[in-house]
Design an enzyme around this catalytic site. Structure first.
Site, PDB file in Angstrom:
ATOM      1  N   LYS A   1       0.830  -1.214   0.000  1.00 54.58           N
ATOM      2  CA  LYS A   1       0.000   0.000   0.000  1.00 54.58           C
ATOM      3  C   LYS A   1       0.859   1.257   0.000  1.00 54.58           C
ATOM      4  O   LYS A   1       0.476   2.266  -0.582  1.00 54.58           O
ATOM      5  CB  LYS A   1      -0.952   0.009   1.198  1.00 54.58           C
ATOM      6  CG  LYS A   1      -2.142  -0.919   1.004  1.00 54.58           C
ATOM      7  CD  LYS A   1      -3.318  -0.499   1.861  1.00 54.58           C
ATOM      8  CE  LYS A   1      -4.514  -1.395   1.618  1.00 54.58           C
ATOM      9  NZ  LYS A   1      -5.590  -1.207   2.569  1.00 54.58           N
TER      10      LYS A   1
ATOM     11  N   LYS B   1      -3.747 -10.974  -6.512  1.00 57.49           N
ATOM     12  CA  LYS B   1      -5.058 -11.282  -5.934  1.00 57.49           C
ATOM     13  C   LYS B   1      -6.123 -10.349  -6.522  1.00 57.49           C
ATOM     14  O   LYS B   1      -5.832  -9.216  -6.899  1.00 57.49           O
ATOM     15  CB  LYS B   1      -5.028 -11.187  -4.400  1.00 57.49           C
ATOM     16  CG  LYS B   1      -5.046  -9.801  -3.849  1.00 57.49           C
ATOM     17  CD  LYS B   1      -5.430  -9.778  -2.362  1.00 57.49           C
ATOM     18  CE  LYS B   1      -5.613  -8.316  -1.966  1.00 57.49           C
ATOM     19  NZ  LYS B   1      -6.028  -8.035  -0.643  1.00 57.49           N
TER      20      LYS B   1
ATOM     21  N   LYS C   1     -10.629  -4.963  -5.135  1.00 58.36           N
ATOM     22  CA  LYS C   1     -11.530  -3.907  -5.591  1.00 58.36           C
ATOM     23  C   LYS C   1     -10.798  -2.600  -5.879  1.00 58.36           C
ATOM     24  O   LYS C   1     -11.379  -1.685  -6.445  1.00 58.36           O
ATOM     25  CB  LYS C   1     -12.683  -3.689  -4.593  1.00 58.36           C
ATOM     26  CG  LYS C   1     -12.277  -3.472  -3.153  1.00 58.36           C
ATOM     27  CD  LYS C   1     -13.481  -3.494  -2.217  1.00 58.36           C
ATOM     28  CE  LYS C   1     -13.096  -3.446  -0.751  1.00 58.36           C
ATOM     29  NZ  LYS C   1     -13.112  -4.692  -0.028  1.00 58.36           N
TER      30      LYS C   1
END
Ligand code: TYM
Length: 338
Positions: free
Chosen positions: A119, A201, A204
């Site tokens: 992130k 993976k 969203k």
């Protein structure tokens, strides 16, 4: 004669971020297990809105997504009569225990977290302290409820492990403070991959055509699956190393049909990828359509959703307060005079 007492059910806690509409990955890796486990465990599920603040959100979108997430959890079959469902920000104990635990978590262990590394690479302009301390709040979520088991997808395993380490460290200093939780990661579908890049993976936060949202209507589901990446050898076989795209489709099919990947592959042996994609698309549509009908009805009944949230927050708050009082006492904070 004394009535036999019913054995205490083990406690389950898990959470999901309302950072967008959940994907088929969220459903297969986590939500479907949450539904299944309601009978046998005391289940507590949380829409973790505080966690989403680690990445910039539009306030109006976050409010909408939080309510939609609750409606989706209900649509998946979570039953507020037997399960606690609530928003994290409604129970202040999460933020309070977060502070205490942050004083028992080391910078070194937080800096090893894969999700932090990913992130902070993705949001290089906003590497905030909350993003770094994210697993501490997650540990607070779990430990507040003295959870035994935490059903999550494989990507959250590292976070549950750090929660265990913190709980063990804390218990070493203050015996009996916390139940030390175990991750529950189902063998089938613990990691659902992107339809366009099966090395990553399904998420969203990626491009629209890489994931299936639980609110994608049938035509969209069919189109996305038709375009899913496969390979050129044409054989339907489960082999994640050399055939990641086909194996991902088989994983989705097997998880939703409740079969093994081997059985699904055997049933389609000798057929082409078109048949595999048709079978996956039909199974996904059959799973999502009834859920979407329930979601639409729930979203039309805001007073009911608010009632579920109010009840869930009260139930969660009562449990959280007990743990927090115990923790405050153990570390030496003075009780507030009444
Ligand atoms: P989140 O919101 O990213 O995802 C919710 C759950 O869905 C699982 N999941 C997947 N499983 C399989 N394949 C995928 N592609 C996939 N994508 C997501 C996740 O593993 C997760 O179980 N940090 C957590 C939320 C959280 C939490 C907690 C979870 C906060 N506090 C306490 C458990 C206990 C998260 O971001 O999940």
């Amino acid at each position: 004669m004394q009535e036999p007492t019913a054995p205490q059910k083990q406690i389950i806690f898990s959470g999901i971020q309302p950072s967008g509409t959940p994907t088929l990955g969220n459903y297969i890796g986590a939500m479907r297990h949450w539904q299944r486990m309601q009978q046998d465990y005391r289940c507590i599920y949380c829409v973790v809105d505080l966690h989403t603040l680690t990445v910039r959100q539009s306030p109006a979108a976050l409010r909408k997504q939080s309510l939609e997430m609750l409606a989706l959890l209900l649509a998946v079959g979570l039953d507020p009569a037997q399960t606690v469902l609530f928003l994290q920000s409604h129970v202040s104990g999460h933020a309070e225990l977060n502070w205490v635990l942050s004083c028992y978590t080391y910078m070194g262990e937080l800096s090893r977290m894969t999700q932090f590394k990913e992130k902070s690479a993705r949001h290089a302009d906003n590497i905030n302290a909350g993003l770094f301390a994210y697993p501490v709040l997650m540990a607070a979520d779990i430990l507040l409820y003295q959870a035994h088991l935490v059903p999550v997808g494989a990507d959250q395993k590292q976070h549950v492990e750090i929660c265990r380490d913190v709980a063990l460290r804390f218990n070493g200093l203050y015996p009996g403070a916390f139940t030390v939780p175990e991750p529950y990661i189902a063998p089938n579908g613990a990691r659902v991959y992107s339809l366009q890049d099966p090395a990553h993976k399904m998420s969203k936060s990626d491009a629209e055509d890489t994931y299936i949202s639980l609110l994608d209507r049938p035509d969209v589901v069919r189109r996305k699956i038709k375009r899913a990446v496969t390979d050129s050898d044409g054989e339907i076989r489960y082999d994640p190393q050399t055939k990641p795209g086909v194996s991902n489709l088989l994983t989705i099919l097997a998880a939703l049909q409740g079969n093994s990947v081997a059985d699904c592959a055997a049933a389609l042996a000798g057929m082409g990828y078109g048949a595999l994609k048709d079978a996956v698309a039909q199974t996904v549509v059959d799973t999502l359509s009834p859920m979407q009908a329930r979601f639409d009805a729930l979203m039309a009944d805001k007073p009911y959703l608010e009632q579920v949230l109010a009840q869930g927050a009260d139930q969660a708050d009562r449990i959280a307060r007990r743990t927090l009082e115990k923790v405050y006492k153990k570390v030496g904070l003075c009780p507030r005079p009444r």
